[in-house]
Design an enzyme around this catalytic site. Structure first.
Site, mmCIF file in Angstrom:
data_model
loop_
_atom_site.group_PDB
_atom_site.id
_atom_site.type_symbol
_atom_site.label_atom_id
_atom_site.label_comp_id
_atom_site.label_asym_id
_atom_site.label_seq_id
_atom_site.Cartn_x
_atom_site.Cartn_y
_atom_site.Cartn_z
ATOM 1 N N LYS A 1 0.807 -1.218 0.000
ATOM 2 C CA LYS A 1 0.000 0.000 0.000
ATOM 3 C C LYS A 1 0.843 1.273 0.000
ATOM 4 O O LYS A 1 0.316 2.363 -0.240
ATOM 5 C CB LYS A 1 -0.960 -0.006 1.194
ATOM 6 N N SER B 1 -2.356 -12.420 4.694
ATOM 7 C CA SER B 1 -2.770 -12.352 3.294
ATOM 8 C C SER B 1 -1.693 -12.928 2.380
ATOM 9 O O SER B 1 -1.997 -13.532 1.338
ATOM 10 C CB SER B 1 -3.100 -10.910 2.892
#
Length: 383
Positions: A74, A319
């Site tokens: 991100k 994840s």
């Protein structure tokens, strides 16, 4: 564009490309360059082969996005969204950015805002790990916590309207996917070309959908034989359900979720599959940028995350374990000699206070006590 392909010294695009190929071919990276500021270090994350966890006959690789300066993929979209807002005049010196986040986007935005001198207000569900709050506050951000049953996106929208702040819109902003199309996708294709390898399968999850949409779009043009595999939690199979996500306009722009997706249920994979299907994800699905969708179990994903740490030294969040779990399934189905690449979004350090670390205690285990007592120095006194 802030990534490691752009050191302060100027060079032609062709020269940069040639040099980059040489670096990759020799196994050396460009991490020793001098950069104008920390945001220019975003990108050019390494791809490593997974040797012990992968089945024989197939090559499994992982792109380690936790090598970005603040530890996650991100960081890329934080740079992309802020630079896009600056170009469009939506964000001016001294301005305030507001966004709802599970943590990683907020951390990336905190880095960029700190470097640029912007104020940042982050809205986050109280269910996410405490580490994330502390990191953002360390960099000067204001972190607002919402109850688990109250949508943080709606709160961020309210604050943007009330105060006239810039709403980052990570789930709808095309600057998100465009940044991946301009950086992440080319990095992957260039690396495999430089190593004379084919990229047969690319495996990724989705949260905002930016990585999926941007990279898959680039692959369709530059690596069309690459099979794109999209992964989601089996506890929240939003794509597999086939149900449409309702949407609304916010501050004159359409695409934000109007309500939670009917098939969403709580799951263990923080950052993946929020309680709605992001517009970026939906748009990429409509364009046919994926080849198939698969689901993974939350508990099995956590176990794979631990196996990556113990067997490969890859210290990633759940994840990443979920993506590798799906990639291992792809390996079982792939033709012999195939090359499979899994995306690893972030570092395990974001999850120290979560169940991922339940097996890693603070006190010495019985086995550790036996070892420490095997020599006199520091031995525990007899009971």
């Amino acid at each position: 564009m802030g990534n490691r392909c752009e050191p302060m010294c100027e060079a032609s695009d062709a020269a940069k490309a040639r040099t980059q190929r040489i670096w990759y071919a020799k196994g050396v990276t460009d991490r020793c360059d001098i950069f104008a500021d920390v945001t220019k270090t975003v990108g050019q994350t390494p791809i490593v082969k997974l040797n012990r966890i992968a089945p024989p006959g197939v090559n499994l690789y992982a792109k380690l996005e936790y090598f970005n300066p603040l530890g996650s993929v991100k960081d890329r979209i934080a740079v992309g969204i802020i630079e896009d807002a600056e170009r469009k005049g939506l964000l001016t010196p001294g301005g305030t950015v507001v966004e709802a986040t599970s943590g990683n986007t907020g951390i990336g935005l905190a880095m960029v805002c700190a470097q640029r001198g912007y104020q940042l207000v982050v809205v986050m569900s109280e269910t996410y790990s405490v580490e994330r709050r502390k990191i953002m506050r360390m960099m000067g951000a204001k972190v607002l916590l919402t109850p688990a049953d109250l949508g943080s996106t709606q709160k961020a929208e309210e604050l943007a309207k009330k105060h006239g702040w810039f709403l980052a819109r990570q789930y709808e902003s095309e600057a998100n996917s465009e940044y991946h199309e301009q950086t992440t996708g080319p990095e992957i294709v260039e690396a495999f070309k430089a190593a004379n390898l084919t990229l047969d399968f690319w495996v990724t999850g989705y949260g905002t959908g930016g990585t999926f949409a941007g990279c898959a779009s680039y692959f369709r043009k530059s690596s069309p034989k690459t099979t794109v595999v999209l992964v989601e939690p089996e506890e929240a199979p939003l794509i597999a359900s086939g149900k449409v996500q309702s949407r609304k306009a916010v501050m004159g722009e359409f695409g934000a979720p109007a309500m939670a997706h009917p098939d969403w249920k709580p799951h263990e994979l923080q950052g993946w599959s929020p309680n709605f299907l992001a517009k970026l994800t939906e748009d990429a699905l409509v364009k046919g940028l994926h080849d198939w969708v698969t689901q993974v179990n939350g508990k099995a994903s956590m176990e794979t995350t631990r196996r990556l740490a113990e067997m490969e030294g890859v210290f990633c969040g759940p994840s990443g374990g979920a993506t590798v779990l799906a990639a291992l399934d792809v390996c079982q189905k792939a033709p012999p000699g195939s090359n499979v690449l899994a995306m690893i979004p972030d570092t395990a350090e974001r999850y120290l206070t979560t169940s991922l670390f339940d097996h890693a205690g603070v006190e010495m285990t019985a086995e550790e006590m036996l070892i420490v007592n095997s020599t006199p120095l520091g031995a525990a006194p007899p009971v």
